[in-house]
Structure formats: C-alpha cells, structure tokens
Design an enzyme around this catalytic site. Sequence first.
Site, PDB file in Angstrom:
ATOM      1  N   ASP A 235       0.851  -1.192   0.000  1.00 37.95           N
ATOM      2  CA  ASP A 235       0.000   0.000   0.000  1.00 37.95           C
ATOM      3  C   ASP A 235       0.891   1.249   0.000  1.00 37.95           C
ATOM      4  O   ASP A 235       2.003   1.201  -0.509  1.00 37.95           O
ATOM      5  CB  ASP A 235      -0.965  -0.057   1.203  1.00 37.95           C
ATOM      6  CG  ASP A 235      -2.255   0.721   0.947  1.00 37.95           C
ATOM      7  OD1 ASP A 235      -2.165   1.868   0.487  1.00 37.95           O
ATOM      8  OD2 ASP A 235      -3.347   0.195   1.207  1.00 37.95           O
TER       9      ASP A 235
ATOM     10  N   HIS B  81       1.752   1.893  -3.306  1.00 38.86           N
ATOM     11  CA  HIS B  81       0.827   2.889  -3.861  1.00 38.86           C
ATOM     12  C   HIS B  81       1.378   4.309  -3.802  1.00 38.86           C
ATOM     13  O   HIS B  81       0.620   5.276  -3.830  1.00 38.86           O
ATOM     14  CB  HIS B  81      -0.533   2.812  -3.146  1.00 38.86           C
ATOM     15  CG  HIS B  81      -1.261   1.523  -3.390  1.00 38.86           C
ATOM     16  ND1 HIS B  81      -2.481   1.237  -2.835  1.00 38.86           N
ATOM     17  CD2 HIS B  81      -0.937   0.445  -4.152  1.00 38.86           C
ATOM     18  CE1 HIS B  81      -2.868   0.026  -3.230  1.00 38.86           C
ATOM     19  NE2 HIS B  81      -1.948  -0.473  -4.029  1.00 38.86           N
TER      20      HIS B  81
END
Length: 441
Positions: free
Chosen positions: A242, A265
Amino acid sequence: MKHFSVFLSIIFVFYFLFTTTPSVHGRKFHSGCKKHHKGYGHSCNSTTIFNIMSFGAKASGVSDDSKKLVNTWKAACKVSEGVLQIPLGHTFMIKPITLQGPCMGHLIFQIDGTLLAPPKIGSWSKSNRYQWINFKWVHNLTIQGSGTIDGQGYNWWTPIKSKHISNIKPTAMRFYASEDINVRDITIKNSPQVHLKFDDSRGVKVDNITILAPENTPNTDGIHLQNTRDVEILHSNIGTGDDCVSIQTGCSNVHIHHINCGPGHGISIGGLGKDKSIACVSDILIENSIIENTLYGARIKTWQGGVGVVKNVTFSNIQVEDVNFPIVINQYYCDKTLCRNQTDSIAIKGVKFDRIVGTYSTQPIHLTCSDNVPCTDIDLSYIQLKPSRGPLRGSQLQQSLCLNSYGTSSGPLVPYSINYCLRKGGDESTLQISGSSNELC
Ligand SMILES: *[C@@H]1O[C@H](CO)[C@@H](O)[C@H](O)[C@H]1NC(C)=O
Ligand SMILES: *[C@@H]1O[C@H](CO)[C@@H](O)[C@H](O)[C@H]1NC(C)=O
Ligand SMILES: *[C@@H]1O[C@H](CO)[C@@H](O)[C@H](O)[C@H]1NC(C)=O
Ligand SMILES: *[C@@H]1O[C@H](CO)[C@@H](O)[C@H](O)[C@H]1NC(C)=O
Ligand SMILES: *[C@@H]1O[C@H](CO)[C@@H](O)[C@H](O)[C@H]1NC(C)=O
C-alpha cells in the site's frame, strides 16, 4: 514435580547471578546514583545498559518474551540515560505490548536482534488487535540498530473468513501521544497491516530505515501519520502493498526526502474526510525521492462530503519509474463501488508538483476535483513524463485529466498537452466556492 523443582533452582541461580553481577541491567546505575533522590537521581548522567537477556528472556523465537521486554523497558525507563538492548543474533517472540512513558530522560532502544510477532491470529487477544508494539506517552526516545521487527503478517493478509473475527488488523509499531521520537537504521517487515504509525505525536524523525512487505498484501502501509506534526522522514527504503507514506488528518510540517518508494501505492495524503469528517493538512514537503513500480506516485485523495482543507503541499524532484498514475488529486475517493457526490468537499489549495520526471504506465496526470469546491493554486512545473516500456498492466494509456483544477503550469512539460490541462484563474472569490470550510482548520 522433580522437573519443577529443578526449574525453580535454575530460576533461583539465574536470579542470584543477575542480582550480584555488577555489569548489566542497572547495577551500574544503582551503585553510582543511589545516593541521589531515593535511588533515581536526576544528576546521574551515565549510560546504563539494560539487556533483555539479563531479564530472563529465552530468545527461542517461540516462547513468549513479552513480559521480559516490558520489564526491561520499565527498568531502562527509570534512569536518565538508559539503553535497552535487544542483542544481535537472538530472536524474541513478543505478544502485543504497550511500552509506556514518560521515562526519566533520553532512552535508547537498541535493536540488533529480531523481534517476532506471534504468527497465529488466535494468539492475539480479541480485544487488542489494533497494534503489536505500542509506545504510549513516550518522550525523547531513539530506536536504532541493525535489527528487525517482523510482524509475521502472513495469516492476516488472506481475507478472514470467520464472521466472528473483526476486520481490525494490527499495526506493527505504533507511537501514541509521544514526542521527540527518533527511529533509525532498523528494518520493519511483514506487518499484518500498517508498519509504523505515529498518531497524536510531535517531533518525529525517521532516518535510514527499511520497510518491506510483499507487493500484493492489503493495507500494509509503510509509515502512517495522523494528528502528528514536525516530522522528518529521510534516507529510507519502503516497499509494501500500500502507501509508502500516508499522511492523514491533523498533520503539518512534514518533510519527506531521499526516500526510495516501491512497490506499493506511492506517497499519499489521505483519504481524508470519510463519513463527512473534518480534515486539516498543511505544510507538507516531499522531495528528492524515487518512486518506482507503484500504482500511484504523488497523490492527494479526499472523500466527498468531508470538510476542512489541504494546503501548502509540495512534491518536488521526484523521479518516477513505471508508475501507473504519477500525479493524482482525487476528490472523489471511494473504496466502495459507488459513493454519492455531496455538496461539501475538503478544499485543496496551494499544491505544487515540481520536477516530476520519469515514466508512467497509465495516465501522466489525473486531477479530479469537485464541482462545488474546485482545487485552486495548483502548480505544475517541469513535468517530464514518458510512457514506460514495460507491459501496460492491462490498461491503455490515457490522456492527462484536470477536472475543476485551477492554477499555472510552467517550464518544459511533457507530454505537451499538460500545458492545457489546468484552468487559468481560480481566485476563490470569483469561483464562489461553496461547501468549503477553511475556517474549521
Ligand atoms: C555528566 O556529569 C558530569 C558531572 O556532573 C559532567 O561533568 C559531564 O559533563 C556530564 N556528561 C554528560 C554527557 O552530560
Ligand atoms: C532528551 O534527553 C536528553 C538527556 O536527558 C536531553 O539532554 C535532551 O535535551 C532531551 N531532548 C529533548 C528533545 O527533550
Ligand atoms: C543505515 O542502517 C544500516 C542498517 O542498520 C547500517 O548498516 C548503516 O550504517 C546505516 N547508515 C547510516 C548512514 O547510518
Ligand atoms: C509551506 O510549507 C513549508 C514546509 O513544507 C514551509 O516551510 C513554508 O513556510 C510554508 N509556507 C507557508 C506560506 O505557510
Ligand atoms: C460526481 O461528480 C463528477 C463531476 O461532476 C462526475 O464526473 C461523477 O460522475 C459524479 N459521480 C456520481 C456518483 O454522481
């Protein structure tokens, strides 16, 4: 019974040894400073070493050393220059614990060995699945060393089937209401969820650390900041499933630089304003970093219906390689299939993307700001983004998009169409912005 008494005598011998050996676990302190202030002399400034082994830790990597760690912490916390040692070459299994401050003075947590979380979900109590190692009310702490914090998150990453188990997954290392915290050199890996979290804290420096989790693991953010100010994160390598760094509401004066981010991310502010909440984020500088092989690069995301403001944010000199969406502002953030548009939206203003250079694999710029509260004072300068040569991860290349985004662009811009992406003007008085709520911050 016989075994038990042998065990007792061993314990006794150990106890005797350690309470009469004047080297480790605080003896030096007691003999040196006992005269002052009933044994806890403020005037005692010599470093005292507290080795977890001296507190009876088994270091088998299987048996529970949590209480030993808590006791070592308590002892080290009582002196003005304590050093808590997790020695090299040893592995300690630690259940969820809270290490509480404030301590007497500056405390050094020297991690050269490995701390392991319990691997089975069942060994976590149902009432405490929020974090594994919880630092609370700690002031003036340095965590350092060549060691590893291993969250052993494998069992948490697969979707939990039982309805009786909640969705809460532990953060590996959390600092709550703490101040002047320095985390350096260590490795944190495989957390069930977030790796390193600071909330309600102030004065944070994270330097030269490594955070690792497999690319396909859910919500395994690297560093998560919330209600925390005066933060510097530098010279670190973060690759997870993430966000490398996630900046949430209540953060200001955050400086992030010389980070290698990816996979994951990217570096994000948000999601802010979920369930119509207030969010205030300001004075964020992210610079001189590399973001590689990630879904997003520099990103701000807010939910419809939130109130507050994100202002004075700079992403500068970021090299992106094979990033799907290198530059993103999304005021329609939604992790469900559909979220309704609302009147309110968190204002976003004064955001600079400067020298974002490298390759993208889906869309170079994706700015989707809301109709009622457009993004203002956006600055795009020296953006140089070319399609990456790698496989396109199942998506086609898309043109840049700037919806309800006002500001200026300058310098050579590649692709050239970026020159026409932002809308000129954007003076708040002429835009008649409704639903924005600056004054709340
Ligand atoms: C420790 O205390 C001594 C005597 O009080 C002082 O001279 C010395 O500078 C102190 N050292 C540190 C590192 O504070
Ligand atoms: C941390 O503790 C040391 C030693 O007690 C002290 O000299 C220093 O000023 C403290 N730093 C902060 C920021 O409180
Ligand atoms: C960074 O951390 C690593 C691993 O602990 C260590 O070997 C190295 O010396 C550190 N580098 C700096 C500049 O402190
Ligand atoms: C914007 O934020 C930076 C830190 O990132 C700070 O140095 C600067 O003073 C801020 N500017 C304004 C106008 O507040
Ligand atoms: C919300 O508004 C945007 C911009 O007008 C529009 O593109 C989008 O389709 C709307 N979404 C919904 C769910 O109505």
